[in-house]
Design an enzyme around this catalytic site. Structure first.
Site, PDB file in Angstrom:
ATOM      1  N   LYS A  10      23.213   9.886  30.150  1.00 23.69           N
ATOM      2  CA  LYS A  10      23.270   9.629  30.637  1.00 23.69           C
ATOM      3  C   LYS A  10      21.876  10.398  30.708  1.00 23.69           C
ATOM      4  CE  LYS A  10      23.150  14.707  32.469  1.00 23.69           C
ATOM      5  NZ  LYS A  10      22.318  15.341  32.443  1.00 23.69           N
ATOM      6  N   PRO A  95      23.539  13.370  21.574  1.00 26.81           N
ATOM      7  CA  PRO A  95      22.746  14.226  20.593  1.00 26.81           C
ATOM      8  C   PRO A  95      23.553  15.379  22.058  1.00 26.81           C
ATOM      9  CG  PRO A  95      21.222  12.814  21.329  1.00 26.81           C
ATOM     10  CD  PRO A  95      22.357  11.843  21.865  1.00 26.81           C
ATOM     11  N   GLY A  98      21.719  18.409  24.623  1.00 31.48           N
ATOM     12  CA  GLY A  98      20.148  17.580  25.041  1.00 31.48           C
ATOM     13  C   GLY A  98      20.247  17.311  26.131  1.00 31.48           C
ATOM     14  N   GLY A 103      28.379  16.671  25.976  1.00 30.97           N
ATOM     15  CA  GLY A 103      30.163  17.447  26.008  1.00 30.97           C
ATOM     16  C   GLY A 103      30.785  16.461  27.305  1.00 30.97           C
ATOM     17  N   SER A 104      30.473  16.165  28.323  1.00 31.75           N
ATOM     18  CA  SER A 104      30.748  15.793  29.440  1.00 31.75           C
ATOM     19  C   SER A 104      31.254  14.195  29.837  1.00 31.75           C
ATOM     20  CB  SER A 104      29.809  15.467  30.693  1.00 31.75           C
ATOM     21  OG  SER A 104      29.252  16.682  31.135  1.00 31.75           O
ATOM     22  N   ASP A 137      29.030  17.220  35.393  1.00 30.12           N
ATOM     23  CA  ASP A 137      28.374  16.181  34.916  1.00 30.12           C
ATOM     24  C   ASP A 137      29.019  14.845  34.908  1.00 30.12           C
ATOM     25  OD1 ASP A 137      26.141  16.419  35.603  1.00 30.12           O
ATOM     26  OD2 ASP A 137      25.357  16.431  33.767  1.00 30.12           O
TER      27      ASP A 137
END
Length: 297
Positions: A10, A95, A98, A103-104, A137
């Site tokens: 995103k 990334p 970043g 991770g989300s 997120d």
């Protein structure tokens, strides 16, 4: 049997941040746009919960139960009284650390994959509830497209988008911790009143009309000064993109990835080429959005 899910990165086209709440979080007005950089999560039955990762950012990904993908499997299994005995493989192309919700994305992808593998029949509302437990997120990574997130960013309203927006992302050497950036935001805000975060009407209209020039005039990120304070070198990358002809440039989320809006796909490639030649970043990627959220393949 295994289930494979693709889930996008995103960019925050607006990130308005309120003052710190008593619980330590901040109220946000967070306008998300999902873009075509993806992680793929494959979940396979196993004798115990394990996480593996491959791809250019694999070395930076935790493989224990702190990984959001593992936490997603554990949370869904606990709700259903199941044994979370699965092997989760993350093919990582978003990334790490970043500001692009990598991770989300993995948490949302693993949740959707485990739901399909186990046949839990969880409703969309329950999946979003679990996503919100995992992180602010994560719900958007599940739904994708474009959305306004309020509260911590987890309460989503889908937004209309009237076209495709073309982006260039410059990856920095090193990462930034989201909690550290918020702490720096709080430090920099000491002694002044922080206004309530609200979505920009001009920005929402620009998205609805698919107007890149109007969107460029409206993008904003209240965390950018804090990210630049902790990572001053990002200013050079932002300047390089601006000089290359980007319509707008900003730090993506909490950084340190920087995002550049281009007029069209050809312009995006020119900005990307200039950024690669600038020596101000580690890697450059081009992507367009909006795209769909987590999807079973």
């Amino acid at each position: 049997m295994s289930v494979r899910v693709r889930v996008p990165a995103k960019v925050n086209v607006q990130l308005a941040v309120g003052g710190a709440r008593p619980d330590g979080f901040h109220d946000l007005a967070n306008v998300f746009l999902a873009v075509g950089l993806y992680d793929e999560i494959t979940v396979t039955p196993a004798d115990e919960l394990r996480v593996a990762c491959s791809g250019p950012y694999a070395a930076q990904v935790p493989l224990d139960r702190t990984n959001l993908a593992a936490r997603a499997a554990l949370t869904l299994a606990q709700r259903r009284g199941l044994d979370p005995a699965v092997h989760i493989h993350i093919a990582k192309d978003i990334p790490v650390a970043g500001g692009m919700a990598g991770g989300s994305a993995d948490g949302a992808g693993a949740l959707l994959a485990c739901d399909a593998l186990w046949g839990t029949g969880a409703s969309r509302e329950e999946l979003l509830e679990i996503c919100a437990e995992l992180g602010s997120d994560v719900p958007f990574s599940l739904v994708g497209g474009a959305a306004l997130g309020i509260g911590r960013g987890e309460k989503l309203t889908a937004l209309e988008v009237g076209g495709t927006f073309h982006w260039v992302f410059a990856m920095a050497e090193g990462g930034l911790s989201t909690p550290a950036v918020f702490r720096e935001f709080d430090r920099m805000a000491q002694g002044r009143e922080v206004p309530e975060p609200v979505a920009s009407a001009e920005l929402l209209e620009a998205l609805a009309e698919g107007d890149a020039d109007a969107l460029a005039a409206a993008v904003s990120n209240d965390l950018q000064p804090a990210a630049l304070s902790l990572f001053p070198e990002l200013a050079q990358t932002l300047e390089a993109g601006r000089e290359a002809g980007a319509l707008a440039e900003l730090v993506s989320g909490s950084g340190p990835t920087t995002a550049f809006l281009a007029r069209d796909a050809e312009a995006a490639e020119k900005v990307a080429e200039a950024l690669r030649a600038s020596g101000t970043c580690r890697a450059v990627r081009v992507a367009a959005g909006p795209v769909a959220g987590a999807t079973v393949l």
